[in-house]
Design a protein around this motif. Structure first.
Motif, PDB file in Angstrom:
ATOM      1  N   THR A   1     -18.785 -11.610  -6.689  1.00 14.39           N
ATOM      2  CA  THR A   1     -19.432 -12.883  -6.414  1.00 14.39           C
ATOM      3  C   THR A   1     -20.058 -13.452  -7.691  1.00 14.39           C
ATOM      4  O   THR A   1     -20.406 -12.700  -8.613  1.00 14.39           O
ATOM      5  CB  THR A   1     -20.514 -12.736  -5.331  1.00 14.39           C
ATOM      6  OG1 THR A   1     -21.215 -13.966  -5.210  1.00 14.39           O
ATOM      7  CG2 THR A   1     -21.510 -11.668  -5.675  1.00 14.39           C
ATOM      8  N   TYR A   2     -20.194 -14.757  -7.747  1.00 15.11           N
ATOM      9  CA  TYR A   2     -20.840 -15.394  -8.895  1.00 15.11           C
ATOM     10  C   TYR A   2     -22.311 -15.002  -9.002  1.00 15.11           C
ATOM     11  O   TYR A   2     -22.944 -15.233 -10.034  1.00 15.11           O
ATOM     12  CB  TYR A   2     -20.712 -16.915  -8.823  1.00 15.11           C
ATOM     13  CG  TYR A   2     -19.441 -17.421  -9.444  1.00 15.11           C
ATOM     14  CD1 TYR A   2     -19.299 -17.452 -10.821  1.00 15.11           C
ATOM     15  CD2 TYR A   2     -18.390 -17.862  -8.671  1.00 15.11           C
ATOM     16  CE1 TYR A   2     -18.138 -17.905 -11.409  1.00 15.11           C
ATOM     17  CE2 TYR A   2     -17.224 -18.325  -9.242  1.00 15.11           C
ATOM     18  CZ  TYR A   2     -17.106 -18.350 -10.622  1.00 15.11           C
ATOM     19  OH  TYR A   2     -15.953 -18.797 -11.198  1.00 15.11           O
ATOM     20  N   CYS A   3     -22.871 -14.414  -7.965  1.00 18.37           N
ATOM     21  CA  CYS A   3     -24.269 -13.976  -8.026  1.00 18.37           C
ATOM     22  C   CYS A   3     -24.440 -12.694  -8.837  1.00 18.37           C
ATOM     23  O   CYS A   3     -25.552 -12.296  -9.128  1.00 18.37           O
ATOM     24  CB  CYS A   3     -24.821 -13.762  -6.619  1.00 18.37           C
ATOM     25  SG  CYS A   3     -25.210 -15.305  -5.802  1.00 18.37           S
TER      26      CYS A   3
ATOM     27  N   SER B   1     -24.201 -10.414 -12.181  1.00 19.74           N
ATOM     28  CA  SER B   1     -24.256 -10.639 -13.625  1.00 19.74           C
ATOM     29  C   SER B   1     -24.296  -9.298 -14.339  1.00 19.74           C
ATOM     30  O   SER B   1     -24.801  -8.321 -13.794  1.00 19.74           O
ATOM     31  CB  SER B   1     -25.517 -11.442 -13.957  1.00 19.74           C
ATOM     32  OG  SER B   1     -25.673 -11.573 -15.342  1.00 19.74           O
TER      33      SER B   1
ATOM     34  N   SER C   1     -27.201 -19.748 -15.384  1.00 19.80           N
ATOM     35  CA  SER C   1     -26.629 -19.833 -14.046  1.00 19.80           C
ATOM     36  C   SER C   1     -27.738 -19.835 -13.021  1.00 19.80           C
ATOM     37  O   SER C   1     -28.798 -19.247 -13.227  1.00 19.80           O
ATOM     38  CB  SER C   1     -25.702 -18.648 -13.791  1.00 19.80           C
ATOM     39  OG  SER C   1     -24.670 -18.637 -14.750  1.00 19.80           O
TER      40      SER C   1
ATOM     41  N   ASN D   1     -27.509 -18.540  -9.960  1.00 16.75           N
ATOM     42  CA  ASN D   1     -27.397 -17.417  -9.029  1.00 16.75           C
ATOM     43  C   ASN D   1     -27.412 -17.882  -7.586  1.00 16.75           C
ATOM     44  O   ASN D   1     -27.908 -17.188  -6.712  1.00 16.75           O
ATOM     45  CB  ASN D   1     -28.501 -16.380  -9.269  1.00 16.75           C
ATOM     46  CG  ASN D   1     -28.295 -15.627 -10.547  1.00 16.75           C
ATOM     47  OD1 ASN D   1     -27.165 -15.423 -10.974  1.00 16.75           O
ATOM     48  ND2 ASN D   1     -29.370 -15.207 -11.180  1.00 16.75           N
TER      49      ASN D   1
ATOM     50  N   ASN E   1     -24.469 -19.547  -6.217  1.00 10.92           N
ATOM     51  CA  ASN E   1     -23.103 -19.745  -5.751  1.00 10.92           C
ATOM     52  C   ASN E   1     -22.533 -18.419  -5.248  1.00 10.92           C
ATOM     53  O   ASN E   1     -21.511 -17.949  -5.712  1.00 10.92           O
ATOM     54  CB  ASN E   1     -22.246 -20.323  -6.882  1.00 10.92           C
ATOM     55  CG  ASN E   1     -20.941 -20.876  -6.373  1.00 10.92           C
ATOM     56  OD1 ASN E   1     -20.734 -20.980  -5.173  1.00 10.92           O
ATOM     57  ND2 ASN E   1     -20.058 -21.204  -7.285  1.00 10.92           N
TER      58      ASN E   1
ATOM     59  N   TYR F   1     -14.360 -13.934  -7.300  1.00  9.88           N
ATOM     60  CA  TYR F   1     -13.229 -13.955  -8.213  1.00  9.88           C
ATOM     61  C   TYR F   1     -12.752 -12.532  -8.451  1.00  9.88           C
ATOM     62  O   TYR F   1     -13.463 -11.563  -8.183  1.00  9.88           O
ATOM     63  CB  TYR F   1     -13.565 -14.657  -9.529  1.00  9.88           C
ATOM     64  CG  TYR F   1     -14.718 -14.045 -10.292  1.00  9.88           C
ATOM     65  CD1 TYR F   1     -14.497 -13.072 -11.261  1.00  9.88           C
ATOM     66  CD2 TYR F   1     -16.024 -14.438 -10.045  1.00  9.88           C
ATOM     67  CE1 TYR F   1     -15.547 -12.508 -11.961  1.00  9.88           C
ATOM     68  CE2 TYR F   1     -17.084 -13.888 -10.737  1.00  9.88           C
ATOM     69  CZ  TYR F   1     -16.841 -12.928 -11.696  1.00  9.88           C
ATOM     70  OH  TYR F   1     -17.886 -12.372 -12.376  1.00  9.88           O
TER      71      TYR F   1
ATOM     72  N   GLU G   1      -9.705 -16.916  -7.541  1.00  9.70           N
ATOM     73  CA  GLU G   1     -11.045 -17.282  -7.070  1.00  9.70           C
ATOM     74  C   GLU G   1     -10.925 -17.834  -5.658  1.00  9.70           C
ATOM     75  O   GLU G   1      -9.987 -18.553  -5.335  1.00  9.70           O
ATOM     76  CB  GLU G   1     -11.660 -18.336  -7.981  1.00  9.70           C
ATOM     77  CG  GLU G   1     -13.086 -18.679  -7.622  1.00  9.70           C
ATOM     78  CD  GLU G   1     -13.736 -19.594  -8.642  1.00  9.70           C
ATOM     79  OE1 GLU G   1     -14.397 -20.547  -8.214  1.00  9.70           O
ATOM     80  OE2 GLU G   1     -13.574 -19.365  -9.865  1.00  9.70           O
TER      81      GLU G   1
ATOM     82  N   SER H   1     -13.524 -18.881  -1.980  1.00 10.75           N
ATOM     83  CA  SER H   1     -14.870 -19.015  -1.426  1.00 10.75           C
ATOM     84  C   SER H   1     -14.817 -18.767   0.064  1.00 10.75           C
ATOM     85  O   SER H   1     -13.767 -18.885   0.702  1.00 10.75           O
ATOM     86  CB  SER H   1     -15.461 -20.389  -1.732  1.00 10.75           C
ATOM     87  OG  SER H   1     -14.681 -21.387  -1.128  1.00 10.75           O
TER      88      SER H   1
END
Length: 193
Positions: free
Chosen positions: A101-103, A105, A136, A138, A140, A145, A156, A158
């Motif tokens: 997830t884009y959350c 890092s 970012s 955090n 989205n 991805y 990617e 959603s």
């Protein structure tokens, strides 16, 4: 020399006077200190009356270890991501590794720094830049991805708004997945051994 000694004595007496005056003011607890004391006292009473129980077995730790054994031991392990749309139809991606997830890092999203907080100085946590040098939000967390299993292509997708995904470490032969179509370059037939 005598003048220097007299000046030092006056400065020392003044410092002591100001120090003693300041001590009297700090002995009086602030409202915040009183509330913190009340909160800690209440917590201590509740813990004494209702201590936490202990486990002889942790199903949560067992499941976390299962996750580690499933995903953390085999490089390039395939994940099968089935996506259901609002009409109940299924499609799938096959990825090397897990979808991310884009959350997530590689670095902590915050950094500690010294800050001018008005009357007081102290530490504050501020947003830190990502590895790509951007900041970012955090937020989205519905976008994922990964790397396509056979081509290495970036994938990617959603979820949300009447769309769900189901993640497995092997293809499933369930009736609802029978007509699932590949949503990326790789199909189940491409990766069968």
């Amino acid at each position: 020399m005598r003048r220097l000694t007299t000046t030092a004595a006056i400065l020392t007496a003044a410092a002591l006077a100001f120090g003693l005056t300041g001590c009297g003011e700090t002995d009086k607890p602030t409202s915040r200190a009183k509330e913190n004391t009340a909160r800690q006292s209440n917590y201590d009473k509740l813990v004494a009356r209702q201590p936490a129980h202990t486990l002889t077995y942790s199903p949560t730790r067992d499941t976390k270890n299962f996750w580690i054994d499933t995903w953390g031991k085999t490089p390039n392990k395939l994940s099968y991501v089935y996506i259901q749309n609002a009409n109940g139809e299924y499609g799938y991606f096959i990825l090397k590794g897990l979808p991310v997830t884009y959350c997530v890092s590689l670095l902590p999203p915050e950094q500690k720094t010294r800050a001018d907080l008005g009357q007081y100085n102290g530490d504050a946590f501020i947003q830190a830049p990502s590895m790509d040098g951007t900041f970012s939000s955090n937020t989205n967390c519905n976008a994922f991805y990964g790397k396509d299993a056979s081509t290495g292509a970036y994938v990617e997708f959603s979820v949300g708004q009447n769309q769900s995904y189901f993640l497995y470490d092997q293809p499933l032969d369930l009736p609802q997945f029978k007509n699932a179509k590949p949503l990326g370059p790789t199909s189940i037939n491409d990766v069968k051994h």
